[in-house]
Design a protein around this motif. Structure first.
Motif, mmCIF file in Angstrom:
data_model
loop_
_atom_site.group_PDB
_atom_site.id
_atom_site.type_symbol
_atom_site.label_atom_id
_atom_site.label_comp_id
_atom_site.label_asym_id
_atom_site.label_seq_id
_atom_site.Cartn_x
_atom_site.Cartn_y
_atom_site.Cartn_z
ATOM 1 N N ARG A 1 22.473 23.788 50.507
ATOM 2 C CA ARG A 1 22.570 22.419 49.992
ATOM 3 C C ARG A 1 23.304 22.406 48.650
ATOM 4 N NH1 ARG A 1 17.212 22.146 51.842
ATOM 5 N NH2 ARG A 1 16.384 22.307 49.724
ATOM 6 N N THR A 2 23.036 23.408 47.828
ATOM 7 C CA THR A 2 23.736 23.516 46.556
ATOM 8 C C THR A 2 25.239 23.588 46.769
ATOM 9 O OG1 THR A 2 21.882 24.623 45.456
ATOM 10 C CG2 THR A 2 24.068 24.967 44.519
ATOM 11 N N THR A 3 25.666 24.403 47.729
ATOM 12 C CA THR A 3 27.092 24.572 47.974
ATOM 13 C C THR A 3 27.728 23.282 48.471
ATOM 14 O OG1 THR A 3 26.599 26.862 48.579
ATOM 15 C CG2 THR A 3 28.792 26.044 49.107
ATOM 16 N N LEU A 4 27.041 22.547 49.337
ATOM 17 C CA LEU A 4 27.569 21.265 49.807
ATOM 18 C C LEU A 4 27.761 20.284 48.651
ATOM 19 C CD1 LEU A 4 25.583 20.675 53.127
ATOM 20 C CD2 LEU A 4 28.055 20.952 52.889
ATOM 21 N N ILE A 5 26.799 20.231 47.751
ATOM 22 C CA ILE A 5 26.906 19.337 46.601
ATOM 23 C C ILE A 5 28.059 19.763 45.706
ATOM 24 C CG2 ILE A 5 25.733 18.461 44.550
ATOM 25 C CD1 ILE A 5 23.079 18.880 46.087
ATOM 26 N N VAL A 6 28.216 21.074 45.516
ATOM 27 C CA VAL A 6 29.315 21.570 44.696
ATOM 28 C C VAL A 6 30.656 21.129 45.267
ATOM 29 C CG1 VAL A 6 30.538 23.636 43.942
ATOM 30 C CG2 VAL A 6 28.071 23.536 43.739
ATOM 31 N N LEU A 7 30.812 21.206 46.583
ATOM 32 C CA LEU A 7 32.065 20.769 47.197
ATOM 33 C C LEU A 7 32.382 19.319 46.819
ATOM 34 C CD1 LEU A 7 31.731 22.330 50.768
ATOM 35 C CD2 LEU A 7 33.493 22.869 49.081
ATOM 36 N N GLY A 8 31.376 18.471 46.835
ATOM 37 C CA GLY A 8 31.589 17.085 46.445
ATOM 38 C C GLY A 8 31.953 16.945 44.977
ATOM 39 N N LEU A 9 31.234 17.661 44.112
ATOM 40 C CA LEU A 9 31.497 17.579 42.679
ATOM 41 C C LEU A 9 32.898 18.078 42.338
ATOM 42 C CD1 LEU A 9 28.079 18.803 41.193
ATOM 43 C CD2 LEU A 9 28.864 16.460 41.575
ATOM 44 N N LEU A 10 33.327 19.170 42.965
ATOM 45 C CA LEU A 10 34.662 19.701 42.693
ATOM 46 C C LEU A 10 35.743 18.754 43.187
ATOM 47 C CD1 LEU A 10 34.344 23.516 43.530
ATOM 48 C CD2 LEU A 10 34.025 22.361 41.351
ATOM 49 N N SER A 11 35.523 18.169 44.367
ATOM 50 C CA SER A 11 36.524 17.257 44.919
ATOM 51 C C SER A 11 36.752 16.071 43.994
ATOM 52 C CB SER A 11 36.078 16.764 46.301
ATOM 53 O OG SER A 11 35.953 17.848 47.205
ATOM 54 N N VAL A 12 35.679 15.541 43.433
ATOM 55 C CA VAL A 12 35.820 14.423 42.495
ATOM 56 C C VAL A 12 36.520 14.880 41.224
ATOM 57 C CG1 VAL A 12 34.538 12.802 41.036
ATOM 58 C CG2 VAL A 12 33.829 13.179 43.403
ATOM 59 N N PHE A 13 36.131 16.010 40.694
ATOM 60 C CA PHE A 13 36.679 16.476 39.423
ATOM 61 C C PHE A 13 38.183 16.669 39.496
ATOM 62 C CE2 PHE A 13 38.088 19.733 36.499
ATOM 63 C CZ PHE A 13 37.495 19.361 35.318
ATOM 64 N N TYR A 14 38.669 17.321 40.559
ATOM 65 C CA TYR A 14 40.086 17.688 40.609
ATOM 66 C C TYR A 14 41.014 16.494 40.791
ATOM 67 C CZ TYR A 14 39.286 22.697 40.476
ATOM 68 O OH TYR A 14 38.957 23.958 40.071
ATOM 69 N N LEU A 15 40.479 15.314 41.081
ATOM 70 C CA LEU A 15 41.319 14.126 41.095
ATOM 71 C C LEU A 15 41.934 13.870 39.720
ATOM 72 C CD1 LEU A 15 39.051 11.675 43.138
ATOM 73 C CD2 LEU A 15 41.101 12.864 43.962
ATOM 74 N N PHE A 16 41.212 14.211 38.664
ATOM 75 C CA PHE A 16 41.634 13.806 37.324
ATOM 76 C C PHE A 16 42.660 14.750 36.697
ATOM 77 C CE2 PHE A 16 37.514 11.809 38.118
ATOM 78 C CZ PHE A 16 37.896 10.481 37.981
ATOM 79 N N PRO A 17 42.510 16.101 36.767
ATOM 80 C CA PRO A 17 43.624 16.937 36.303
ATOM 81 C C PRO A 17 44.920 16.642 37.052
ATOM 82 C CG PRO A 17 41.653 18.266 36.614
ATOM 83 C CD PRO A 17 41.357 16.916 37.168
ATOM 84 N N THR A 18 44.808 16.323 38.354
ATOM 85 C CA THR A 18 46.001 15.960 39.125
ATOM 86 C C THR A 18 46.640 14.697 38.556
ATOM 87 O OG1 THR A 18 45.038 16.933 41.121
ATOM 88 C CG2 THR A 18 46.850 15.379 41.420
#
Length: 487
Positions: free
Chosen positions: A259-276
């Motif tokens: 479950r931790t890993t699934l949540i991390v995938l979501g958090l990373l996906s949101v984060f990388y929108l902004f450096p892009t």
């Protein structure tokens, strides 16, 4: 940018980190608290902490810089960083948590019943950790130089001092609180200025400029080989990062790790929108940063350049705070993971050994950072991923999923990967812009070579398959039962 803005932001985030870290000291009493937070960290907390430590200088500054230089070609970096966690979810997270180990060397020793494997794994983990810390300190040096005008070493030293204080105070328990806070600070520090830029410039944007000249040391992927090699490094490298893997030991059980890993995938996906978004905005409104060799500073400089005035200064302060949160959180995670390895293998374990090992783990890379110059941040971290994918990843994947792995095979594969990838990194440092493309991005051939040698050597030494293999593999793949005795 007003130099006082950078100084104030640095002080505020450092004080906040120290305060949260010392709060962790109140509830860190046992060895288990210091090493793995007594395995009681819930998925949302753990996912936020993983996001905090994984989103390093390369993610906060380097990805935007590469997109500024190379446009959409550089999108392979955020894609690879995020997709690596899918590999973790599928192949590593739950079995590794079920191992009951404190560290990666704990796991390899228990799986292969070999002290020699443990020693080699420990050495590799320490090298990986130090290689990864150096770019964080380079990022801190860049931020201090750009935003305050102070000597670059001040930034590196500030990160090491704050990290040592928080890690020594409360170990993993303390760092979990710190890193969870720092993920959300980093996300806010990127998102808020981007929204201001969008609202301010809506309807007033200029036409996109021609792509700036690419800095060859930025390692921006260009061509099929580079793209494949980069993806191999990022996908497989994530599976072997010691500071990420150690966080799975803090989950209560294997299902929590998933479950931790699934949540991390979501958090990373949101984060990388902004450096892009920063990189694309930089290509449109600040191409001079690429031409002047300051691509990695686009996140730091763009809000002040496009907004200006008091609002620009405040937004710049927020970005600087987020940048230092990135350096602090990743460095602290690495120091915790290295301290666990060094203290157990060299200093006899215990809280006192952990604290001493933490100081050593931070001071050594500081020496390297202040005496070397940084290449592009995302590129330098990408090489660390390639090294990890060529060494730690094969022994973890084969150790979890292949019953035929032997200690001889594990050692042969790790040494092969370390020599090949390490040699490519040294050649790249010596040759600079003249580095052949296959050495600049070595993972495409070093990772398969490490796997092949590990399998071949194991098949040639079948008599060395440990007698405990069946019992260990059963525990890795069935509901929880600790493999390593709690300390």
């Amino acid at each position: 940018m007003n130099p006082a803005v950078g100084v104030v932001a640095l002080v505020v985030v450092s004080v906040a980190t120290a305060v949260i870290g010392f709060y962790g000291l109140r509830i860190s009493r046992t060895t288990g608290d210091f090493y793995v937070a007594s395995r009681t960290v819930r998925p949302w907390w753990n996912a936020s902490a993983i996001g905090g430590e994984y989103l390093s200088a390369a993610s906060f500054l380097g990805v935007a810089g590469l997109i500024l230089l190379s446009g959409t070609d550089a999108l392979w970096f955020p894609v690879g960083y995020t997709a690596g966690y899918l590999m973790l979810l599928l192949f590593v997270a739950a079995p590794l948590r079920r191992s009951g180990a404190y560290t990666i060397p704990d796991f390899t020793e228990a799986r292969l019943d070999s002290r020699a494997v443990r020693r080699v794994t420990s050495l590799v983990v320490v090298v990986v950790g130090w290689l990864y810390i150096v770019p964080q300190l380079h990022g801190a040096a860049l931020t201090i130089r750009i935003t305050t005008g102070l000597p670059p070493w001040v930034g590196s030293a500030a990160v090491v001092i704050v990290v040592c204080l928080t890690v020594v105070a409360g170990g993993m328990r303390s760092i979990t609180f710190v890193q969870a806070f720092q993920y959300w600070l980093k996300l806010t520090a990127l998102a808020v200025p981007v929204l201001f830029i969008v609202f301010t410039l809506a309807g007033n944007g200029t036409a996109a400029v021609a792509p700036a000249a690419v800095n060859p040391t930025a390692m921006a992927p260009a061509g099929a080989y580079q793209n494949v090699s980069l993806l191999v490094a990022l996908l497989f490298g994530t599976l072997g990062l010691p500071h990420v893997l150690v966080r799975f030991y803090t989950n209560p059980d294997g299902s929590s790790a998933r479950r931790t890993t699934l949540i991390v995938l979501g958090l990373l996906s949101v984060f990388y929108l902004f450096p892009t978004a920063y990189g694309l905005a930089g290509r449109m409104f600040a191409p001079e940063l690429a031409r002047s060799g300051r691509a990695d500073a686009v996140v730091l400089l763009l809000p002040g350049q496009l907004i200006g005035g008091t609002a620009g200064d405040l937004l710049s302060a927020l970005v600087v705070a987020g940048a230092f949160a990135a350096f602090l959180s990743t460095t602290s995670g690495l120091v915790v993971s290295l301290a666990g390895v060094i203290s157990q293998d060299v200093l006899g374990g215990g809280i006192r050994g952990f604290r001493l090992a933490a100081v050593v783990s931070a001071i050594v890379p500081l020496g390297f950072a202040v005496t070397t110059d940084s290449m592009a941040l995302a590129g330098s971290v990408g090489l660390v991923f390639a090294f990890t994918a060529s060494t730690v990843c094969p022994v973890l994947l084969l150790g979890i999923w292949w019953r035929g792995l032997t200690d001889t095979g594990a050692i042969a594969g790790m040494v092969t990967g370390a020599v090949l990838c390490g040699g490519a990194m040294v050649c790249g440092a010596v040759l600079g812009a003249e580095t052949p493309f296959w050495l600049a991005q070595p993972a495409a051939w070093t990772v398969p070579a490490a796997f092949a040698v590990m399998v071949f050597a194991s098949r040639r030494t079948k008599d060395r398959i440990p007698k405990t293999m069946t019992r260990v593999m059963t525990r890795l793949h069935t509901p929880e039962r600790p493999l390593v005795t709690e300390r």
